[in-house]
Design a protein around this motif. Structure first.
Motif, mmCIF file in Angstrom:
data_model
loop_
_atom_site.group_PDB
_atom_site.id
_atom_site.type_symbol
_atom_site.label_atom_id
_atom_site.label_comp_id
_atom_site.label_asym_id
_atom_site.label_seq_id
_atom_site.Cartn_x
_atom_site.Cartn_y
_atom_site.Cartn_z
ATOM 1 N N TYR A 86 0.834 -1.202 0.000
ATOM 2 C CA TYR A 86 0.000 0.000 0.000
ATOM 3 C C TYR A 86 0.872 1.257 0.000
ATOM 4 N N ASN A 87 1.946 1.258 0.789
ATOM 5 C CA ASN A 87 2.861 2.410 0.801
ATOM 6 C C ASN A 87 3.496 2.621 -0.573
ATOM 7 N N LEU A 88 3.829 1.523 -1.259
ATOM 8 C CA LEU A 88 4.336 1.643 -2.635
ATOM 9 C C LEU A 88 3.272 2.281 -3.527
ATOM 10 N N TYR A 89 2.019 1.849 -3.354
ATOM 11 C CA TYR A 89 0.903 2.402 -4.126
ATOM 12 C C TYR A 89 0.777 3.913 -3.894
ATOM 13 N N VAL A 90 0.860 4.320 -2.636
ATOM 14 C CA VAL A 90 0.735 5.747 -2.315
ATOM 15 C C VAL A 90 1.856 6.534 -2.982
ATOM 16 N N GLU A 91 3.095 6.060 -2.850
ATOM 17 C CA GLU A 91 4.242 6.789 -3.392
ATOM 18 C C GLU A 91 4.260 6.852 -4.912
ATOM 19 N N TYR A 92 3.976 5.727 -5.567
ATOM 20 C CA TYR A 92 4.122 5.657 -7.019
ATOM 21 C C TYR A 92 2.850 5.948 -7.801
ATOM 22 N N VAL A 93 1.686 5.732 -7.189
ATOM 23 C CA VAL A 93 0.432 5.884 -7.922
ATOM 24 C C VAL A 93 -0.355 7.093 -7.415
ATOM 25 N N LYS A 153 0.359 9.582 -5.484
ATOM 26 C CA LYS A 153 1.056 10.873 -5.543
ATOM 27 C C LYS A 153 1.483 11.258 -6.953
ATOM 28 N N ASN A 154 1.248 10.387 -7.907
ATOM 29 C CA ASN A 154 1.643 10.654 -9.295
ATOM 30 C C ASN A 154 0.665 11.661 -9.904
ATOM 31 N N PRO A 155 1.148 12.824 -10.333
ATOM 32 C CA PRO A 155 0.228 13.831 -10.893
ATOM 33 C C PRO A 155 -0.411 13.395 -12.209
ATOM 34 N N LEU A 156 0.138 12.377 -12.864
ATOM 35 C CA LEU A 156 -0.420 11.909 -14.126
ATOM 36 C C LEU A 156 -1.495 10.832 -13.935
ATOM 37 N N TYR A 157 -1.659 10.373 -12.689
ATOM 38 C CA TYR A 157 -2.652 9.322 -12.423
ATOM 39 C C TYR A 157 -3.989 9.946 -12.040
ATOM 40 N N THR A 158 -5.053 9.456 -12.652
ATOM 41 C CA THR A 158 -6.409 9.872 -12.310
ATOM 42 C C THR A 158 -7.024 8.795 -11.415
ATOM 43 N N PRO A 159 -7.408 9.145 -10.183
ATOM 44 C CA PRO A 159 -7.982 8.141 -9.283
ATOM 45 C C PRO A 159 -9.178 7.418 -9.917
ATOM 46 N N GLY A 160 -9.225 6.113 -9.707
ATOM 47 C CA GLY A 160 -10.309 5.299 -10.233
ATOM 48 C C GLY A 160 -10.032 4.702 -11.594
ATOM 49 N N THR A 161 -8.905 5.073 -12.212
ATOM 50 C CA THR A 161 -8.550 4.501 -13.507
ATOM 51 C C THR A 161 -7.567 3.357 -13.312
ATOM 52 N N LEU A 162 -7.385 2.570 -14.360
ATOM 53 C CA LEU A 162 -6.437 1.463 -14.290
ATOM 54 C C LEU A 162 -5.050 1.986 -13.948
ATOM 55 N N ILE A 163 -4.321 1.213 -13.146
ATOM 56 C CA ILE A 163 -2.965 1.606 -12.745
ATOM 57 C C ILE A 163 -2.001 1.184 -13.844
ATOM 58 N N LEU A 179 6.879 2.440 -12.768
ATOM 59 C CA LEU A 179 7.687 2.445 -11.543
ATOM 60 C C LEU A 179 7.017 1.624 -10.443
ATOM 61 N N PHE A 180 5.708 1.763 -10.321
ATOM 62 C CA PHE A 180 4.978 0.968 -9.331
ATOM 63 C C PHE A 180 5.057 -0.512 -9.675
ATOM 64 N N ASN A 181 4.813 -0.854 -10.937
ATOM 65 C CA ASN A 181 4.864 -2.265 -11.346
ATOM 66 C C ASN A 181 6.238 -2.867 -11.092
ATOM 67 N N THR A 182 7.289 -2.107 -11.395
ATOM 68 C CA THR A 182 8.658 -2.596 -11.179
ATOM 69 C C THR A 182 8.938 -2.790 -9.700
ATOM 70 N N ALA A 183 8.593 -1.782 -8.885
ATOM 71 C CA ALA A 183 8.829 -1.888 -7.438
ATOM 72 C C ALA A 183 8.010 -3.036 -6.843
ATOM 73 N N LEU A 184 6.772 -3.187 -7.299
ATOM 74 C CA LEU A 184 5.917 -4.275 -6.816
ATOM 75 C C LEU A 184 6.507 -5.627 -7.195
#
Length: 185
Positions: free
Chosen positions: A149-156, A158-168, A172-177
């Motif tokens: 979850y902390n990885l999700y918060v940091e990479y997804v 907080k990402n200004p290009l991510y729109t909440p509710g859309t596919l991830i 960077l998140f996928n690699t770290a995960l």
């Protein structure tokens, strides 16, 4: 000291916390609870049951198409949450089965185990659900899910290009995960 990857740099500081680009991710990742190829798959759902992320590491048998699989998993979670709330011996107001529970409301479950897999579950206050399916020998994964979850918060989140509710779709998140899950596997 630091660990370097072409896409990211993670600095390790004295107190054992990992820092990425100057922002704290989390305390050190939890210690693995078993050895071997443990992680099979992971789901991330939003509060409406939309599968935002599905990752697979060790799933030899595919019996359903992805949409059916996601609906079945979310339905299982919905049913288990309703059942645990209904059976809660400490709550006098036991609503009806099938009525949605708010995150953190009522009795909840963290995992269940069969002879072939273990399902671990964590729901955030905002209703994001993390499900990790592993080998049945795997121990308690609550700290592992908190780290993910902390990885999700940091990479997804907080990402200004991510729109909440859309596919991830954050590499960077996928690699770290992937790196983290393979370390517990």
């Amino acid at each position: 000291s630091y660990i370097s990857d072409p896409r990211q740099t993670i600095y390790i500081i004295e107190k054992g916390n990992a820092v990425l680009w100057g922002s704290e991710i989390s305390p050190s990742p939890p210690v693995p609870t078993a050895t071997g190829n443990n992680a099979h798959m992971m789901y991330v759902f939003n509060r409406n049951g939309v599968c935002l992320l599905y990752r697979e590491w060790n799933r030899p048998l595919h019996t359903l198409n992805p949409q059916q699989d996601h609906k079945l998993m979310f339905g299982l979670l919905f049913s288990l949450k309703s059942l645990t709330a209904k059976m809660d011996p400490t709550n006098a107001e036991k609503g009806n089965l099938g009525i949605p529970q708010l995150p953190g409301q009522g009795c909840s479950f963290h995992s269940f185990r069969t002879n072939t897999y273990k399902l671990s579950f964590m729901e955030t206050p905002s209703g994001i659900k993390f499900i990790l399916v592993t080998n049945p020998r795997t121990g308690d994964l609550r700290e592992t899910l908190k780290y993910i979850y902390n990885l999700y918060v940091e990479y997804v989140a907080k990402n200004p290009l991510y729109t909440p509710g859309t596919l991830i779709r954050c590499e960077l998140f996928n690699t770290a995960l992937d790196q983290y899950v393979r370390s517990i596997a």
